[in-house]
Write a protein that holds these residues in place. Structure first.
Motif, mmCIF file in Angstrom:
data_model
loop_
_atom_site.group_PDB
_atom_site.id
_atom_site.type_symbol
_atom_site.label_atom_id
_atom_site.label_comp_id
_atom_site.label_asym_id
_atom_site.label_seq_id
_atom_site.Cartn_x
_atom_site.Cartn_y
_atom_site.Cartn_z
ATOM 1 N N ARG A 60 0.816 -1.220 0.000
ATOM 2 C CA ARG A 60 0.000 0.000 0.000
ATOM 3 C C ARG A 60 0.845 1.262 0.000
ATOM 4 N N LYS A 61 2.110 1.139 0.308
ATOM 5 C CA LYS A 61 2.975 2.315 0.387
ATOM 6 C C LYS A 61 3.696 2.586 -0.941
ATOM 7 N N ALA A 62 3.600 1.653 -1.889
ATOM 8 C CA ALA A 62 4.342 1.788 -3.153
ATOM 9 C C ALA A 62 3.404 2.227 -4.276
ATOM 10 N N GLY A 63 3.379 3.509 -4.547
ATOM 11 C CA GLY A 63 2.604 4.011 -5.682
ATOM 12 C C GLY A 63 1.107 3.821 -5.523
ATOM 13 N N ASP A 64 0.429 3.676 -6.657
ATOM 14 C CA ASP A 64 -1.022 3.539 -6.667
ATOM 15 C C ASP A 64 -1.399 2.063 -6.519
ATOM 16 N N TRP A 65 -1.643 1.642 -5.288
ATOM 17 C CA TRP A 65 -1.976 0.236 -5.041
ATOM 18 C C TRP A 65 -3.337 -0.114 -5.615
ATOM 19 N N TRP A 66 -4.189 0.881 -5.846
ATOM 20 C CA TRP A 66 -5.495 0.605 -6.457
ATOM 21 C C TRP A 66 -5.317 -0.027 -7.840
ATOM 22 N N GLN A 67 -4.293 0.403 -8.582
ATOM 23 C CA GLN A 67 -4.052 -0.168 -9.919
ATOM 24 C C GLN A 67 -3.771 -1.664 -9.829
ATOM 25 N N ALA A 68 -3.018 -2.064 -8.830
ATOM 26 C CA ALA A 68 -2.729 -3.490 -8.638
ATOM 27 C C ALA A 68 -4.017 -4.255 -8.353
ATOM 28 N N LEU A 69 -4.874 -3.689 -7.516
ATOM 29 C CA LEU A 69 -6.152 -4.336 -7.208
ATOM 30 C C LEU A 69 -7.054 -4.357 -8.445
ATOM 31 N N ASP A 70 -7.061 -3.262 -9.207
ATOM 32 C CA ASP A 70 -7.837 -3.214 -10.461
ATOM 33 C C ASP A 70 -7.449 -4.367 -11.385
ATOM 34 N N ARG A 71 -6.150 -4.594 -11.541
ATOM 35 C CA ARG A 71 -5.657 -5.666 -12.423
ATOM 36 C C ARG A 71 -6.143 -7.035 -11.949
ATOM 37 N N LEU A 72 -6.084 -7.272 -10.644
ATOM 38 C CA LEU A 72 -6.519 -8.559 -10.104
ATOM 39 C C LEU A 72 -8.014 -8.768 -10.285
ATOM 40 N N VAL A 73 -8.809 -7.728 -10.043
ATOM 41 C CA VAL A 73 -10.262 -7.824 -10.217
ATOM 42 C C VAL A 73 -10.581 -8.175 -11.667
ATOM 43 N N GLN A 74 -9.857 -7.560 -12.588
ATOM 44 C CA GLN A 74 -10.069 -7.848 -14.014
ATOM 45 C C GLN A 74 -9.563 -9.238 -14.398
ATOM 46 N N GLU A 75 -8.334 -9.549 -13.988
ATOM 47 C CA GLU A 75 -7.710 -10.819 -14.365
ATOM 48 C C GLU A 75 -8.536 -12.022 -13.922
ATOM 49 N N TYR A 76 -9.082 -11.964 -12.718
ATOM 50 C CA TYR A 76 -9.831 -13.097 -12.177
ATOM 51 C C TYR A 76 -11.342 -12.962 -12.377
ATOM 52 N N ARG A 77 -11.750 -11.940 -13.116
ATOM 53 C CA ARG A 77 -13.178 -11.726 -13.383
ATOM 54 C C ARG A 77 -13.976 -11.828 -12.076
ATOM 55 N N VAL A 78 -13.539 -11.080 -11.090
ATOM 56 C CA VAL A 78 -14.078 -11.163 -9.733
ATOM 57 C C VAL A 78 -15.572 -10.838 -9.715
ATOM 58 N N LYS A 79 -16.328 -11.701 -9.017
ATOM 59 C CA LYS A 79 -17.777 -11.515 -8.896
ATOM 60 C C LYS A 79 -18.184 -10.994 -7.519
ATOM 61 N N GLU A 80 -17.324 -11.189 -6.529
ATOM 62 C CA GLU A 80 -17.558 -10.667 -5.188
ATOM 63 C C GLU A 80 -16.245 -10.613 -4.440
ATOM 64 N N ILE A 81 -16.212 -9.788 -3.402
ATOM 65 C CA ILE A 81 -14.975 -9.564 -2.649
ATOM 66 C C ILE A 81 -15.257 -9.741 -1.164
ATOM 67 N N VAL A 82 -14.338 -10.425 -0.483
ATOM 68 C CA VAL A 82 -14.431 -10.629 0.961
ATOM 69 C C VAL A 82 -13.270 -9.875 1.609
ATOM 70 N N VAL A 83 -13.603 -8.985 2.523
ATOM 71 C CA VAL A 83 -12.597 -8.194 3.228
ATOM 72 C C VAL A 83 -12.575 -8.636 4.680
ATOM 73 N N GLY A 84 -11.399 -9.002 5.150
ATOM 74 C CA GLY A 84 -11.259 -9.388 6.551
ATOM 75 C C GLY A 84 -11.567 -8.217 7.463
#
Length: 142
Positions: A38-62
């Motif tokens: 989270r401290k290295a640049g725009d971490w949202w972009q990394a999450l965006d890529r994962l959501v797209q790559e895995y065609r995410v249908k729902e997200i579970v947050v601890g």
């Protein structure tokens, strides 16, 4: 088995890192994927890529709760981030009690005789796997 089936993404959110896990294509098991810094640049972009790559249908947050079940500052921060995620991706976001998930992950890695340096690199990913697997197991439809 459809390898392109939409997946469930699990997140172990910390101040510095976010552990990420994803369900298998059938939605039965959770596998660790990565750790986002989270401290290295725009971490949202990394999450965006994962959501797209895995065609995410729902997200579970601890959701870190105190041992007595109350929410502290970290829990409130996770709730706020979960709402940001819900808004950003327009996907269902579930908060899942993560009490002791990081401690259990750490214990597993210690039992596996992993060095402290290596444990630090994967503990958040393993904690995300524990969180997601708990959600999957509790919501399994037989």
């Amino acid at each position: 088995m459809d390898i392109d089936a939409p997946r469930i993404l699990g997140l172990d959110v910390g101040e510095r890192r976010i552990g990420v896990a994803v369900s298998d294509s059938l939605g039965w098991t959770a596998q660790g994927v990565t750790v986002i810094d989270r401290k290295a640049g725009d971490w949202w972009q990394a999450l965006d890529r994962l959501v797209q790559e895995y065609r995410v249908k729902e997200i579970v947050v601890g959701l870190p709760r105190n041992m007595n079940g109350t929410l502290g500052p970290r829990g409130e921060a996770c709730q706020a981030l979960a709402e940001q995620i819900r808004t950003r991706y327009s996907l269902p976001v579930h908060l899942w009690d993560e009490r002791l998930s990081t401690a259990a992950a750490e214990r597993t890695l210690i039992d596996a005789d992993m060095s402290r340096k290596k444990r630090k690199q994967v503990v958040d990913q393993l904690a995300a796997t524990w969180i997601l697997q708990g959600y999957i197991d509790a919501n399994r439809r037989i």
